[in-house]
Design a protein around this motif. Structure first.
Motif, PDB file in Angstrom:
ATOM      1  N   VAL A  77     -47.885  12.169 -13.319  1.00  0.00           N
ATOM      2  CA  VAL A  77     -46.912  11.412 -14.106  1.00  0.00           C
ATOM      3  C   VAL A  77     -47.246  11.612 -15.582  1.00  0.00           C
ATOM      4  CG1 VAL A  77     -45.908   9.146 -14.557  1.00  0.00           C
ATOM      5  CG2 VAL A  77     -46.704   9.728 -12.253  1.00  0.00           C
ATOM      6  N   GLY A  78     -46.315  12.224 -16.329  1.00  0.00           N
ATOM      7  CA  GLY A  78     -46.553  12.506 -17.738  1.00  0.00           C
ATOM      8  C   GLY A  78     -46.757  13.998 -17.960  1.00  0.00           C
ATOM      9  N   ALA A  79     -46.481  14.454 -19.184  1.00  0.00           N
ATOM     10  CA  ALA A  79     -46.616  15.881 -19.488  1.00  0.00           C
ATOM     11  C   ALA A  79     -47.200  16.099 -20.883  1.00  0.00           C
ATOM     12  CB  ALA A  79     -45.255  16.560 -19.365  1.00  0.00           C
ATOM     13  N   ARG A  86     -40.683  11.703 -18.303  1.00  0.00           N
ATOM     14  CA  ARG A  86     -39.486  11.090 -18.875  1.00  0.00           C
ATOM     15  C   ARG A  86     -38.613  12.167 -19.528  1.00  0.00           C
ATOM     16  NH1 ARG A  86     -40.709   6.739 -23.441  1.00  0.00           N
ATOM     17  NH2 ARG A  86     -41.543   8.637 -24.370  1.00  0.00           N
ATOM     18  N   THR A  87     -39.264  13.031 -20.320  1.00  0.00           N
ATOM     19  CA  THR A  87     -38.548  14.144 -20.948  1.00  0.00           C
ATOM     20  C   THR A  87     -38.765  15.384 -20.094  1.00  0.00           C
ATOM     21  OG1 THR A  87     -39.124  13.132 -23.058  1.00  0.00           O
ATOM     22  CG2 THR A  87     -38.246  15.368 -23.149  1.00  0.00           C
ATOM     23  N   LEU A  88     -37.741  15.759 -19.354  1.00  0.00           N
ATOM     24  CA  LEU A  88     -37.878  16.868 -18.394  1.00  0.00           C
ATOM     25  C   LEU A  88     -38.330  18.166 -19.061  1.00  0.00           C
ATOM     26  CD1 LEU A  88     -37.517  18.062 -15.548  1.00  0.00           C
ATOM     27  CD2 LEU A  88     -35.097  18.421 -16.101  1.00  0.00           C
ATOM     28  N   GLU A  89     -37.798  18.441 -20.250  1.00  0.00           N
ATOM     29  CA  GLU A  89     -38.121  19.708 -20.932  1.00  0.00           C
ATOM     30  C   GLU A  89     -39.620  19.868 -21.153  1.00  0.00           C
ATOM     31  OE1 GLU A  89     -35.784  17.531 -21.958  1.00  0.00           O
ATOM     32  OE2 GLU A  89     -34.058  18.707 -21.301  1.00  0.00           O
ATOM     33  N   ARG A  90     -40.270  18.754 -21.426  1.00  0.00           N
ATOM     34  CA  ARG A  90     -41.713  18.817 -21.673  1.00  0.00           C
ATOM     35  C   ARG A  90     -42.478  19.165 -20.381  1.00  0.00           C
ATOM     36  NH1 ARG A  90     -44.923  14.168 -24.844  1.00  0.00           N
ATOM     37  NH2 ARG A  90     -46.582  15.512 -25.665  1.00  0.00           N
ATOM     38  N   ALA A  91     -42.013  18.603 -19.278  1.00  0.00           N
ATOM     39  CA  ALA A  91     -42.630  18.924 -17.980  1.00  0.00           C
ATOM     40  C   ALA A  91     -42.387  20.395 -17.649  1.00  0.00           C
ATOM     41  CB  ALA A  91     -42.052  18.028 -16.894  1.00  0.00           C
TER      42      ALA A  91
HETATM   43  P1  ATR Z   1     -51.537  12.331 -24.468  1.00  0.00           P
HETATM   44  O1  ATR Z   1     -52.118  13.436 -25.291  1.00  0.00           O
HETATM   45  O2  ATR Z   1     -52.396  11.102 -24.407  1.00  0.00           O
HETATM   46  O3  ATR Z   1     -51.125  12.776 -23.104  1.00  0.00           O
HETATM   47  P2  ATR Z   1     -48.894  12.553 -25.555  1.00  0.00           P
HETATM   48  O4  ATR Z   1     -49.094  14.012 -25.679  1.00  0.00           O
HETATM   49  O5  ATR Z   1     -48.248  11.819 -26.668  1.00  0.00           O
HETATM   50  O6  ATR Z   1     -50.246  11.821 -25.273  1.00  0.00           O
HETATM   51  O7  ATR Z   1     -48.053  12.295 -24.200  1.00  0.00           O
HETATM   52  C1  ATR Z   1     -47.639  11.042 -23.816  1.00  0.00           C
HETATM   53  C2  ATR Z   1     -47.024  11.111 -22.414  1.00  0.00           C
HETATM   54  O8  ATR Z   1     -46.682   9.775 -22.024  1.00  0.00           O
HETATM   55  C3  ATR Z   1     -45.744  11.908 -22.331  1.00  0.00           C
HETATM   56  O9  ATR Z   1     -45.634  12.462 -21.040  1.00  0.00           O
HETATM   57  C4  ATR Z   1     -44.688  10.821 -22.544  1.00  0.00           C
HETATM   58  O10 ATR Z   1     -43.421  11.136 -22.051  1.00  0.00           O
HETATM   59  P3  ATR Z   1     -42.362  11.964 -22.964  1.00  0.00           P
HETATM   60  O11 ATR Z   1     -42.799  13.381 -22.916  1.00  0.00           O
HETATM   61  O12 ATR Z   1     -41.062  11.733 -22.313  1.00  0.00           O
HETATM   62  O13 ATR Z   1     -42.458  11.360 -24.341  1.00  0.00           O
HETATM   63  C5  ATR Z   1     -45.300   9.713 -21.737  1.00  0.00           C
HETATM   64  N1  ATR Z   1     -44.787   8.380 -22.095  1.00  0.00           N
HETATM   65  C6  ATR Z   1     -45.090   7.651 -23.187  1.00  0.00           C
HETATM   66  N2  ATR Z   1     -44.441   6.466 -23.160  1.00  0.00           N
HETATM   67  C7  ATR Z   1     -43.717   6.436 -22.006  1.00  0.00           C
HETATM   68  C8  ATR Z   1     -42.849   5.487 -21.388  1.00  0.00           C
HETATM   69  N3  ATR Z   1     -42.606   4.306 -21.957  1.00  0.00           N
HETATM   70  N4  ATR Z   1     -42.310   5.803 -20.194  1.00  0.00           N
HETATM   71  C9  ATR Z   1     -42.554   6.998 -19.601  1.00  0.00           C
HETATM   72  N5  ATR Z   1     -43.367   7.940 -20.135  1.00  0.00           N
HETATM   73  C10 ATR Z   1     -43.942   7.675 -21.315  1.00  0.00           C
END
Ligand code: ATR
Length: 265
Positions: free
Chosen positions: A124-126, A149-154
């Motif tokens: 979960v997260g990218a 949340r942001t598909l493009e980043r994944a």
């Molecule tokens: P890190 O280096 O700690 O991983 P980052 O590079 O800023 O920090 O990444 C934050 C991650 O948390 C991203 O995957 C972000 O999603 P987006 O790419 O869509 O921004 C995710 N994230 C942060 N807040 C979020 C939220 N409220 N709900 C879902 N995902 C969240």
């Protein structure tokens, strides 16, 4: 006396000094580990300072893990692939950068007895943290699915490290051996980025957030019967690997974990 330390901004709440100093003391190694709070605009000067002062090694944390790469003579291929350096070792004036975050993830999963070869794992997260996690999972032979949340980043992440990308909105359809939470959601707040029903589809759950140690994500995973792994495990294992690189010695892991836990309270 060798000088080591953590480079970040902010670093006041870093657990690394407590963890490393406890291990240095226990092994009687003549070194001290400090905290260097360096704002991004002063990073170039700080790295000149590291050379001039002969600082022996650094743990590198947010927001410097990517930019520090510009100031090193050598970067380990794995760190380059992950796109982040969390460890710098001063080898007689030449600065070498590597990444131990992925090792922290790998050891945490191994310690929990998870065999991921050929199994599915959901991330979960990218962001930056997710990159080390995906690398570790791929090394362990898992089939990785990244939900963001942001598909493009994944999509960008899996393009460089492998795996498949999905929007976070599809997380309820995920299943597999382990689900790993890498976002900042749940940090100092009672929130989770996934609905609790999803945990019934997994054997284990790991959260990289460790403040609080028992996040909502882990509490709901445990309630659903998952094996849970807290974020302090990864922190300690990545720190233990740094300690080996800094000193050439194996650190007392339990002591490092206890020191980190104590500092967290
Ligand atoms: P890190 O280096 O700690 O991983 P980052 O590079 O800023 O920090 O990444 C934050 C991650 O948390 C991203 O995957 C972000 O999603 P987006 O790419 O869509 O921004 C995710 N994230 C942060 N807040 C979020 C939220 N409220 N709900 C879902 N995902 C969240």
């Amino acid at each position: 006396m060798r000088v080591l330390g953590v480079l970040g901004y902010p670093v006041a709440h870093s657990l690394s000094p407590a963890m490393h100093n406890a291990a240095l003391r226990a092994l009687g190694i003549p070194a001290v580990y400090g905290a260097f709070e360096v704002p991004p605009d002063l990073l170039p000067q700080a790295m000149v300072g590291v050379r001039a002062l002969g600082i022996g090694g650094l743990s590198v944390t947010i927001p410097h893990k990517e930019t520090v790469m510009l100031y090193l003579e050598e970067i380990d291929p794995v760190a380059r692939k992950i796109g982040a350096v969390n460890t710098v070792v001063n080898r007689e004036g030449r600065l070498w950068g590597t990444n131990t975050d992925w090792i922290g993830v790998k050891r945490s999963l191994e310690e929990a007895g998870l065999n991921l070869r050929g199994r599915r794992a959901a991330v979960v997260g990218a962001g930056g943290a997710a990159r080390a996690v995906v690398f570790a999972l791929r090394e362990a032979g898992a089939e990785v699915e990244v939900y963001n949340r942001t598909l493009e980043r994944a999509q960008a992440l899996v393009q460089s490290l492998g795996g498949r990308a999905f929007p976070l909105s599809e997380i309820s359809q995920a299943s597999g051996e382990v689900i790993i939470q890498t976002t900042s959601v749940g940090l100092k707040s009672w929130e989770s980025p996934v609905p609790k029903e999803v945990f019934h589809n997994f054997r284990a759950a790991m959260d990289l957030v460790y403040v609080p140690l028992r996040t909502r994500f882990l509490a709901e995973a445990e309630a659903a019967g998952c094996l849970t792994i807290d974020g302090l495990k990864m922190l300690v294992y990545q720190g233990a690997e740094q300690f080996r690189l800094f000193t050439g010695k194996n650190p007392p892991l339990d002591l490092m974990y206890q020191a980190a836990l104590e500092r967290l309270k």
